[in-house]
Write a protein that holds these residues in place. Structure first.
Motif, mmCIF file in Angstrom:
data_model
loop_
_atom_site.group_PDB
_atom_site.id
_atom_site.type_symbol
_atom_site.label_atom_id
_atom_site.label_comp_id
_atom_site.label_asym_id
_atom_site.label_seq_id
_atom_site.Cartn_x
_atom_site.Cartn_y
_atom_site.Cartn_z
ATOM 1 N N ILE A 102 0.859 -1.177 0.000
ATOM 2 C CA ILE A 102 0.000 0.000 0.000
ATOM 3 C C ILE A 102 0.896 1.228 0.000
ATOM 4 O O ILE A 102 1.793 1.359 0.842
ATOM 5 N N SER A 112 2.406 3.439 3.068
ATOM 6 C CA SER A 112 2.497 2.651 4.302
ATOM 7 C C SER A 112 3.938 2.558 4.753
ATOM 8 O O SER A 112 4.865 2.917 4.032
ATOM 9 N N GLN A 142 8.247 -2.165 4.230
ATOM 10 C CA GLN A 142 7.982 -3.586 4.412
ATOM 11 C C GLN A 142 9.125 -4.397 3.814
ATOM 12 O O GLN A 142 9.771 -3.983 2.857
#
Length: 142
Positions: free
Chosen positions: A130, A133, A136
């Motif tokens: 996303i 965000s 990650q």
């Protein structure tokens, strides 16, 4: 038999053996040509950068075969192991120098392609990210 007669007979016998004048089979002083031999060295096919390969070749004489690289920027040889350094065409030569019975064999060269292994990615996890965000970790499986 006197010593002088024995000595003369002995010298004649030795001379007969050395010169084959008496029908003997002694080859003292003869030159015997070395036997010929050939090398069987199969092509290794395409190889991959960074993957070692055990070389194999045989001489018809049964004597050991040596290997060397003619393209040192692409491949190197140490003993019977070839190392592939870069993408390109590798040429490896097999030789057998001979001995007192066998003449040197004609060298045999094999040339083959060294390729770079391209990774194949089967999955990515997570399969979406996303925007905006937090960072990650992405795992690639292949």
């Amino acid at each position: 038999m006197r010593f002088s007669q024995f000595n003369a007979i002995y010298r004649t016998a030795v001379l007969c053996v050395l010169l084959e004048a008496c029908g003997g089979t002694n080859h003292v002083g003869s030159v015997i040509a070395p036997q010929s031999q050939i090398i069987a060295f199969a092509n290794a096919g395409n190889q991959t950068v960074g993957t070692p390969f055990i070389l194999s070749a045989t001489a018809s004489s049964g004597l050991p075969v040596s290997f060397s690289s003619a393209t040192l920027s692409i491949c190197a040889v140490s003993g019977m192991t070839a190392s592939f350094i870069a993408v390109g065409t590798c040429t490896i030569q097999a030789t057998q120098t001979g001995n007192s019975t066998y003449a040197a064999a004609n060298p045999v060269s094999q040339t083959f392609a060294i390729i770079n292994l391209v990774p194949i990615i089967y999955s990515i996890s997570p399969n979406f990210v996303i925007m905006g965000s937090a960072a990650q970790n992405i795992t690639l499986t292949g």
